[in-house]
Design a protein around this motif. Structure first.
Motif, PDB file in Angstrom:
ATOM      1  N   VAL A 145      13.132 -14.342  -5.756  1.00  0.00           N
ATOM      2  CA  VAL A 145      12.452 -15.070  -5.509  1.00  0.00           C
ATOM      3  C   VAL A 145      11.595 -14.356  -3.601  1.00  0.00           C
ATOM      4  O   VAL A 145      12.801 -14.833  -2.974  1.00  0.00           O
ATOM      5  CB  VAL A 145      12.768 -16.254  -5.602  1.00  0.00           C
ATOM      6  N   VAL A 146      10.757 -14.367  -3.495  1.00  0.00           N
ATOM      7  CA  VAL A 146       9.993 -14.422  -2.146  1.00  0.00           C
ATOM      8  C   VAL A 146       9.298 -15.674  -1.731  1.00  0.00           C
ATOM      9  O   VAL A 146       8.323 -16.442  -1.703  1.00  0.00           O
ATOM     10  CB  VAL A 146       8.943 -13.097  -2.412  1.00  0.00           C
ATOM     11  N   PRO A 147       9.961 -16.440  -0.439  1.00  0.00           N
ATOM     12  CA  PRO A 147      10.038 -17.132  -0.590  1.00  0.00           C
ATOM     13  C   PRO A 147       7.892 -17.925   0.975  1.00  0.00           C
ATOM     14  O   PRO A 147       7.450 -18.406   0.721  1.00  0.00           O
ATOM     15  CB  PRO A 147      10.839 -17.934   0.604  1.00  0.00           C
ATOM     16  N   THR A 148       7.921 -16.086   1.529  1.00  0.00           N
ATOM     17  CA  THR A 148       6.803 -16.419   2.642  1.00  0.00           C
ATOM     18  C   THR A 148       6.646 -17.582   3.648  1.00  0.00           C
ATOM     19  O   THR A 148       5.797 -18.155   3.492  1.00  0.00           O
ATOM     20  CB  THR A 148       6.045 -15.767   1.844  1.00  0.00           C
ATOM     21  N   LEU A 149       7.348 -18.045   3.302  1.00  0.00           N
ATOM     22  CA  LEU A 149       7.702 -19.376   4.571  1.00  0.00           C
ATOM     23  C   LEU A 149       6.722 -18.847   5.630  1.00  0.00           C
ATOM     24  O   LEU A 149       6.211 -20.412   6.160  1.00  0.00           O
ATOM     25  CB  LEU A 149       8.779 -19.724   4.793  1.00  0.00           C
ATOM     26  N   HIS A 150       7.018 -18.056   6.678  1.00  0.00           N
ATOM     27  CA  HIS A 150       6.442 -18.056   8.277  1.00  0.00           C
ATOM     28  C   HIS A 150       5.108 -18.420   8.220  1.00  0.00           C
ATOM     29  O   HIS A 150       4.121 -18.571   8.668  1.00  0.00           O
ATOM     30  CB  HIS A 150       6.643 -16.241   8.850  1.00  0.00           C
ATOM     31  N   ILE A 151       4.045 -17.672   6.708  1.00  0.00           N
ATOM     32  CA  ILE A 151       2.480 -17.798   6.596  1.00  0.00           C
ATOM     33  C   ILE A 151       2.126 -18.817   6.060  1.00  0.00           C
ATOM     34  O   ILE A 151       1.283 -19.284   6.722  1.00  0.00           O
ATOM     35  CB  ILE A 151       2.091 -16.506   5.445  1.00  0.00           C
ATOM     36  N   GLY A 152       2.946 -19.159   5.156  1.00  0.00           N
ATOM     37  CA  GLY A 152       2.975 -20.879   4.826  1.00  0.00           C
ATOM     38  C   GLY A 152       2.857 -22.040   5.967  1.00  0.00           C
ATOM     39  O   GLY A 152       1.815 -22.258   6.166  1.00  0.00           O
ATOM     40  N   GLU A 153       3.399 -21.450   6.927  1.00  0.00           N
ATOM     41  CA  GLU A 153       3.618 -22.432   8.207  1.00  0.00           C
ATOM     42  C   GLU A 153       2.896 -21.844   8.909  1.00  0.00           C
ATOM     43  O   GLU A 153       1.714 -22.450   9.321  1.00  0.00           O
ATOM     44  CB  GLU A 153       4.610 -22.351   8.347  1.00  0.00           C
ATOM     45  N   THR A 154       2.448 -21.401   9.079  1.00  0.00           N
ATOM     46  CA  THR A 154       0.910 -20.312   9.938  1.00  0.00           C
ATOM     47  C   THR A 154      -0.201 -21.085   9.442  1.00  0.00           C
ATOM     48  O   THR A 154      -0.948 -21.542  10.357  1.00  0.00           O
ATOM     49  CB  THR A 154       1.092 -18.540  10.032  1.00  0.00           C
ATOM     50  N   LEU A 155      -0.416 -21.106   8.048  1.00  0.00           N
ATOM     51  CA  LEU A 155      -1.550 -21.337   7.640  1.00  0.00           C
ATOM     52  C   LEU A 155      -1.836 -22.727   7.417  1.00  0.00           C
ATOM     53  O   LEU A 155      -2.540 -22.794   7.773  1.00  0.00           O
ATOM     54  CB  LEU A 155      -1.873 -20.800   5.728  1.00  0.00           C
ATOM     55  N   SER A 156      -0.741 -23.197   7.159  1.00  0.00           N
ATOM     56  CA  SER A 156      -0.870 -25.267   7.137  1.00  0.00           C
ATOM     57  C   SER A 156      -1.174 -25.482   9.010  1.00  0.00           C
ATOM     58  O   SER A 156      -1.218 -26.986   8.251  1.00  0.00           O
ATOM     59  CB  SER A 156       0.773 -25.786   6.419  1.00  0.00           C
ATOM     60  N   TYR A 157      -0.735 -24.642   9.670  1.00  0.00           N
ATOM     61  CA  TYR A 157      -1.439 -24.907  10.645  1.00  0.00           C
ATOM     62  C   TYR A 157      -2.337 -24.536  11.319  1.00  0.00           C
ATOM     63  O   TYR A 157      -2.401 -25.070  13.192  1.00  0.00           O
ATOM     64  CB  TYR A 157       0.283 -25.420  11.794  1.00  0.00           C
ATOM     65  N   MET A 158      -2.952 -24.069  10.731  1.00  0.00           N
ATOM     66  CA  MET A 158      -3.720 -23.308  11.524  1.00  0.00           C
ATOM     67  C   MET A 158      -5.659 -24.211  12.462  1.00  0.00           C
ATOM     68  O   MET A 158      -5.555 -24.463  13.292  1.00  0.00           O
ATOM     69  CB  MET A 158      -5.330 -22.679  10.461  1.00  0.00           C
TER      70      MET A 158
END
Length: 457
Positions: A276-289
């Motif tokens: 499983v590839v979580p990709t947490l950092h981009i998720g947070e980045t896009l969520s707080y743009m």
């Protein structure tokens, strides 16, 4: 009296890394050792002062920590011919950040990527080893340019014939337009041909169906969340009937999460060896743009105007979203952090991936892998487990453990030397003293020069 004189054996190597604190990620142990390298491979690893050797060059790693070069297990080299130069520039950013291998999860620059891949193997171009999916498989009118669009089983056969002729390293299946039947058939046909296969998952199928078809890797946590919801079947039916869409399903799936369903899903993932590839950092980045100003980000100077222009779609979408949609996205981001920790605690194998590349706003090639490791640790994953999601798990996923993933005899000499211990503080992954890529050695000064030369006009 006759004196016996035994001749001492001297071993010769291209490179010796001496007095190193070697981090063995498979055990978590740190041992003070010499690493002896010739022809781009580790010839020996032994305790300090255990043998007599000479080397063409030596790095004294006293007080330093050595571990396998980092792997970014989800990047994109894409954006069309006008962005070829920008994408090629990314390769230096990976090396400057100690990333010696990347997994390119689908794009539209396959011929350029294959050319770079070959040049890097011949050490004619500075960059990481590239494992690429080439173009993605999707349905008609796919979201991404260059995708192989399938509407029938014959199309799937032709698509995989094409990928085989391109000599790709794995298959990536996307979910924007592909039908449920063709999605599952594409997985099965890929596995029949011996491919490792990863991808998104249409919400019109269940996670169990995807795993049973043979999926090896799930990109992102949306699809794992769906499989952990007690109402997955109900939501799937509503999606199949067109009653709700992808984003409409998110709040209901979050609410439907139950520990018992999740436990069963985690076991299924483990039993079937699904990564499983979580990709947490981009998720947070896009969520707080909508809240974070990125205009002074240091890495913008390495992207160039062409890449920055591709960021605008996601930026405008974020800024034009309703207040409810913004809050839901942030709730989802927090939920995914907890889900990643639960997956790790359950023993599911994770892969660190940044999802960096054109169109993915402010997820910068190179530095974002370090941010991903930090995000894992911030959500409760140990630094050791986080580090295992990079090189060791990346090598396992792509069946490359004969060459990569550990520091041991016979492995490719892709190494990173750090000035501080990342097991004590994961941010120490950024304190890079030197990078070894096969036969190539990059000093701290040379890495800084790579960054300096990566500034785009």
């Amino acid at each position: 009296m006759i004196a016996s004189c035994k001749k001492e054996t001297i071993n010769y190597y291209d490179l010796a890394i001496t007095n190193a604190q070697v981090i063995h990620l498979e055990t978590g142990k740190i041992e003070k050792q010499n690493i002896l390298i010739s022809a781009g491979r580790i010839e020996a690893i032994e305790p300090v002062d255990s043998s007599n050797f000479k080397a063409d060059s030596t790095i004294d790693a006293s007080g330093k920590y050595v571990l396998p070069g980092f792997w970014d297990n989800h990047i994109h080299l894409r954006g069309g011919d006008s962005l070829i130069k920008n994408n090629k520039n990314f390769l230096k950013l990976f090396i400057a950040n100690g990333i010696t291998t990347v997994r390119d999860a689908g794009g539209d620059l396959t011929h350029s990527v294959m050319d770079w891949k070959n040049q890097i193997e011949l050490e004619e171009l500075v960059g990481p080893t590239i494992f690429t999916a080439g173009p993605k498989i999707d349905g008609p009118n796919s979201r991404w340019a260059g995708s192989l669009e399938v509407e029938s089983e014959d199309d799937i056969v032709q698509a995989l014939d094409s990928l085989e002729s391109l000599n790709v390293d794995f298959v990536k299946i996307y979910d924007s337009r592909i039908s449920p039947d063709n999605y599952l058939a594409a997985i099965r046909e890929s596995k029949k041909r011996g491919f490792t296969v990863s991808g998104h998952m249409p919400f019109t199928v269940t996670l169990d169906e995807t795993i049973n078809a043979g999926m090896d890797g799930i990109e992102h946590l949306y699809y794992i969340m769906k499989g952990c919801a007690s109402n997955e079947m109900e939501i799937t039916e509503k999606l199949n009937q067109g009653e709700i869409g992808f984003w409409d399903a998110m709040p209901a799936l979050m609410e439907g999460y139950t520990d018992s369903t999740a436990h069963k899903t985690f076991n299924t993932l483990k039993e079937n060896d699904v990564f499983v590839v979580p990709t947490l950092h981009i998720g947070e980045t896009l969520s707080y743009m909508d809240e974070v100003d990125h205009s002074n980000d240091a890495y913008l100077q390495y992207m160039g105007d062409g890449i920055v222009q591709t960021y605008q779609g996601r930026i405008q979408s974020a800024l034009n979203s309703s207040e409810e949609a913004r809050e839901n996205r942030k709730r989802l981001d927090a939920f995914f952090g907890k889900l990643a920790k639960s997956l790790d605690s359950a023993g599911v194998q994770l892969l660190a991936g940044s999802d960096s590349g054109a169109f993915n706003s402010y997820a910068y090639p190179g530095i974002s892998l370090h941010k991903e490791l930090q995000a894992m640790v911030e959500n409760g994953i140990s630094p050791l487990d986080a580090l295992r999601t990079s090189s060791p798990n990346g090598a396992k996923f792509l069946s490359q453990t004969d060459d990569y993933g550990e520091i041991s005899k016979g492995k490719v000499s892709d190494l990173v030397i750090l000035e501080a211990n990342p097991l004590e503080n994961i941010q120490n992954t950024q304190k890079i003293y030197s990078v070894i890529k096969g036969n190539q050695v990059f000093s701290k000064k040379q890495l800084q020069e790579l960054l300096k030369n990566s500034v785009m006009d």
